[in-house]
Design an enzyme around this catalytic site. Structure first.
Site, PDB file in Angstrom:
ATOM      1  CG  ASP A  59      38.157  42.921  37.433  1.00  0.00           C
ATOM      2  OD1 ASP A  59      37.908  42.948  38.262  1.00  0.00           O
ATOM      3  OD2 ASP A  59      39.018  42.443  36.533  1.00  0.00           O
ATOM      4  CG  LEU A  68      49.124  51.644  38.585  1.00  0.00           C
ATOM      5  CD1 LEU A  68      49.611  53.066  38.897  1.00  0.00           C
ATOM      6  CD2 LEU A  68      47.878  51.708  37.631  1.00  0.00           C
ATOM      7  CE  LYS A  83      42.422  45.665  38.609  1.00  0.00           C
ATOM      8  NZ  LYS A  83      43.213  44.538  38.728  1.00  0.00           N
ATOM      9  CG  ASP A 127      44.554  36.852  39.118  1.00  0.00           C
ATOM     10  OD1 ASP A 127      43.206  36.761  39.230  1.00  0.00           O
ATOM     11  OD2 ASP A 127      45.332  37.682  39.560  1.00  0.00           O
ATOM     12  CB  CYS A 188      50.400  37.731  38.806  1.00  0.00           C
ATOM     13  SG  CYS A 188      48.742  38.829  39.290  1.00  0.00           S
TER      14      CYS A 188
END
Length: 363
Positions: A59, A68, A83, A127, A188
């Site tokens: 990532d 979060l 991350k 994503d 998202c």
């Protein structure tokens, strides 16, 4: 505290279908998890907790406060930290029999084969549509199984692609469900998401990996499971393997799989948060700025000319004033960069700048 594998995995080994043999299969397995966000972070933690022997995390992103509510293995103290590194450290504290490594670089066409070569199963926790197709096509070319997961608002999608069948053929892959990469599917950040569906799909992906490794149960092959949390409805789309290896190998040669969120951004088209604050503080300079937010309902700490959703962003419909500087903004600086590219392509002489890091960095 010194633990043995039999102690740590006692409840799992007790299952007749797993037993010590199944647990040993898990210990000998290696899994690549691409994406350490809403899907990837719980997937990685649960796989390690199940006893997967080797886990590699990929990532390029850092933890943002907006993560979060659904990425529950990060804390407020982790904001702005990488991350993959944070997740790797967390796993090492609770999974002594898992060797976990990580990479902070995005997976690309030039690196994907090296990434998947030495692992048994690849898990898609991203994503990014270009990355999903990159993983799918690479796995088909290299005969690797891919556990797929995807989200859209209250819907979750999960499948296990490209699994070797008893007759020597391979099961369906992503292109058997969606032959062409869509260009109008929001992520998202744009569409929003509820944390419950994120966790549900992540756990189903974990379940698929465990079944593949231990050879128990029936994986979700030749089908795509679609679950809606609002209505508790489920649809299984049946798939037939028609996009075979030779065809996908030809696609792989010509496809770039570039995602603006992962690719390097042109430094000449950037404005740092400090510089934007400085320009806005001077009335004369602020009059020469036209700020365009590319996400609906994005809360901005300054006045904005207009808000345009990235999927309906059309440079042809924007009347520009070439005497002004246009600043494109979004939450993280990814979608606004896509809009910057579109506007620059339409008006090469227009000064268009992307707010580096988005509103999250400005604050």
């Amino acid at each position: 505290m010194k633990l043995t594998k039999n102690e740590l995995f006692k409840r799992q080994i007790t299952l007749q279908e797993i037993g010590k043999i199944g647990q040993e299969k898990l210990q000998n397995a290696s899994v690549l998890v691409v994406g350490c966000g809403g899907l990837g972070s719980p997937i990685a933690v649960y796989l390690a907790s199940s006893g997967i022997g080797k886990l590699h995390l990929v990532d390029f992103d850092t933890v943002d406060v907006t993560n979060l509510h659904r990425q529950v293995f990060y804390t407020l103290e982790d904001v702005d930290q990488p991350k993959a590194a944070i997740l790797s450290a967390f796993i090492k504290k609770r999974a002594p029999f898992t060797e976990v490594t990580f990479s902070n670089n995005p997976i690309t066409k030039s690196t994907v084969f090296e990434m998947i070569e030495k692992v048994d199963v690849i898990v898609d926790g991203t994503d990014s549509l270009p990355t999903k197709y990159l993983l799918n096509d690479a796995c088909v070319v290299k005969n690797k199984p891919l556990v797929y997961g995807s989200l859209y608002k209250f819907d979750g999608y999960v499948a296990t692609f490209n699994v070797l069948q008893k007759d020597g053929s391979y099961s369906a892959n992503l292109r058997d469900a969606f032959p062409e990469m869509a260009t109008d599917i929001p992520n998202c950040e744009e569409a929003g998401t509820l944390n419950a569906i994120v966790g549900m799909i992540a756990m189903q992906q974990v379940n698929e990996v465990l079944k593949l490794v231990t050879s128990i149960g029936k994986p979700l092959t030749n089908q795509l499971r679609i679950y809606n949390t609002l209505q508790n409805t489920e649809l299984k789309m049946k798939l037939k393997p028609t996009f075979l290896k030779d065809k996908i190998a030809k696609i792989f040669k010509v496809q770039t799989y570039i995602d603006a969120a992962c690719a390097g951004q042109n430094p000449d088209w950037q404005i740092a948060p400090e510089e934007l604050k400085k320009r806005l503080s001077f009335r004369a300079e602020s009059r020469n700025l036209e700020i365009i937010a590319v996400l609906n309902n994005l809360k901005l700490p300054f006045d904005v000319q207009q808000t345009i959703h990235i999927n309906s962003f059309d440079a042809d419909k924007i009347t520009v004033d070439k005497s002004k500087t246009y600043v494109m903004v979004c939450q993280r600086g990814f979608n606004s960069y896509r809009a910057t590219v579109k506007l620059k392509n339409k008006y090469p002489d227009l000064e268009v700048l992307n707010l580096t890091g988005g509103i999250s960095s400005y604050k």
